[in-house]
Design a protein around this motif. Structure first.
Motif, PDB file in Angstrom:
ATOM      1  N   ASP A  63       0.898  -1.412  -0.075  1.00 19.44           N
ATOM      2  CA  ASP A  63       0.025  -0.031  -0.086  1.00 19.44           C
ATOM      3  C   ASP A  63       0.771   1.261  -0.041  1.00 19.44           C
ATOM      4  O   ASP A  63       0.344   2.167  -0.777  1.00 19.44           O
ATOM      5  N   LYS A  66       2.475   1.553  -3.731  1.00 19.73           N
ATOM      6  CA  LYS A  66       1.396   2.168  -4.535  1.00 19.73           C
ATOM      7  C   LYS A  66       0.842   3.575  -4.343  1.00 19.73           C
ATOM      8  O   LYS A  66       1.126   4.230  -5.301  1.00 19.73           O
ATOM      9  N   SER A  67       0.879   4.014  -3.087  1.00 18.80           N
ATOM     10  CA  SER A  67       0.328   5.169  -2.886  1.00 18.80           C
ATOM     11  C   SER A  67       1.658   6.237  -3.304  1.00 18.80           C
ATOM     12  O   SER A  67       1.139   7.341  -3.891  1.00 18.80           O
ATOM     13  N   GLU A  93       1.759  -9.151  -6.952  1.00 16.49           N
ATOM     14  CA  GLU A  93       1.540  -7.848  -6.463  1.00 16.49           C
ATOM     15  C   GLU A  93       2.687  -6.850  -6.264  1.00 16.49           C
ATOM     16  O   GLU A  93       2.711  -5.761  -6.333  1.00 16.49           O
ATOM     17  N   ASP A  96       3.656  -5.860  -9.528  1.00 14.16           N
ATOM     18  CA  ASP A  96       2.866  -4.855 -10.023  1.00 14.16           C
ATOM     19  C   ASP A  96       3.119  -3.564  -9.468  1.00 14.16           C
ATOM     20  O   ASP A  96       2.941  -2.602 -10.183  1.00 14.16           O
ATOM     21  N   CYS A  97       3.522  -3.307  -8.210  1.00 15.94           N
ATOM     22  CA  CYS A  97       3.778  -2.143  -7.638  1.00 15.94           C
ATOM     23  C   CYS A  97       5.318  -1.457  -7.688  1.00 15.94           C
ATOM     24  O   CYS A  97       5.530  -0.816  -7.221  1.00 15.94           O
TER      25      CYS A  97
END
Length: 275
Positions: A63, A66-67, A93, A96-97
């Motif tokens: 998180d 990504k942010s 995951e 992907d980030c």
């Protein structure tokens, strides 16, 4: 070369990071990781490297990354994540980030030496780092020509677009985008300095916030898909006898060098095109 590396990491890593830094005679500036308000802390400190545990008290690394990448897309920060375990879905995951490195517990000194080695290589490439609203952005000064905040598109870009379209490459595909940047860099460099692994891939990786190995794979996949399609005859006509007949598909280096040479030759034949 600037030998200062700024690292935001859990306090427990201070000894092992300082020890790893000595291998490259690096000066390590460490900031202990506060698990709350991490995004704000990264944006204020502007570290070269952020090392986080996957699961933290207030958030998780996915998180946070990504942010941060969404808010500060022009910033280059090297993210490493420490995991107790790794599964296929978790690995996807993290990929992907755009996590730069995954470290498995129990971690070893060599894991952090590998991080410092890659960051040192990236920092030594011919980049110009400029400040933009307090966030570091990377600008390839030998590729883009900027005026009043507008990027000019020269004849080389148009010629390259035309060739890649003939090859059936999707201009919106990541591999095609990385390929275009790689060719532009190759055109602007002396051939003696134009190393795929030491220069081209790291430069493209820095600009797009990914790893050099990801650049290599994406470019190779784009070339392979086009080479094995109905456009293969057109591609072969460009290469002639310059590709190994036994192997067939050109390497990334052969492909990029051919395109760069073709565009250099066109510019020599038509020098007024860039006036």
């Amino acid at each position: 070369m600037n030998n200062l590396i700024r690292i935001l990491a859990p306090e427990e890593l201070s000894d092992i990071l300082n020890s790893a830094g000595k291998k490259y005679n690096l000066e390590i500036e460490l900031f202990s990781e506060a698990e709350d308000r991490l995004i704000e802390k990264i944006s204020c400190l502007q570290p070269d490297v952020v090392i986080m545990n996957l699961f933290m008290r207030c958030s998780d690394a996915i998180d946070v990354i990504k942010s941060y990448r969404m808010l500060y897309s022009g910033s280059f920060t090297y993210f490493a994540v420490i995991c107790q375990f790794i599964t296929g879905s978790l690995k996807k995951e993290l990929d992907d980030c755009r996590v730069n490195m995954i470290i498995r517990r129990p971690y070893l000194k060599r894991d952090f030496i590998a991080i410092l080695s890659e960051v040192t290589m990236i920092k030594s490439t011919p980049l110009v780092a400029i400040k933009n609203s307090g966030i570091n952005t990377v600008h390839m000064f030998h590729h883009r020509r900027m005026a009043c905040g507008t990027e000019y598109v020269d004849s080389s870009d148009l010629e390259l677009d035309k060739i890649l379209e003939e090859f059936g490459l999707n201009k919106n595909d990541a591999g095609c985008i990385y390929l275009k940047r790689a060719v532009a860099l190759a055109i602007s460099m002396d051939k003696a300095d134009c190393s795929m692994t030491k220069t081209i891939y790291p430069l493209v990786a820095v600009e797009f916030g990914i790893t050099p190995s990801c650049v290599l794979r994406r470019i190779h996949n784009a070339i392979a898909e086009s080479w094995n399609s109905e456009h293969s005859a057109i591609m072969a006509s460009y290469f002639g006898d310059t590709v190994d007949n036994m192997r067939g598909i050109p390497t990334n280096g052969e492909f990029i060098a051919m395109l760069a040479d073709r565009i250099r030759l066109d510019k020599q034949c038509c020098p007024e095109c860039d006036d």
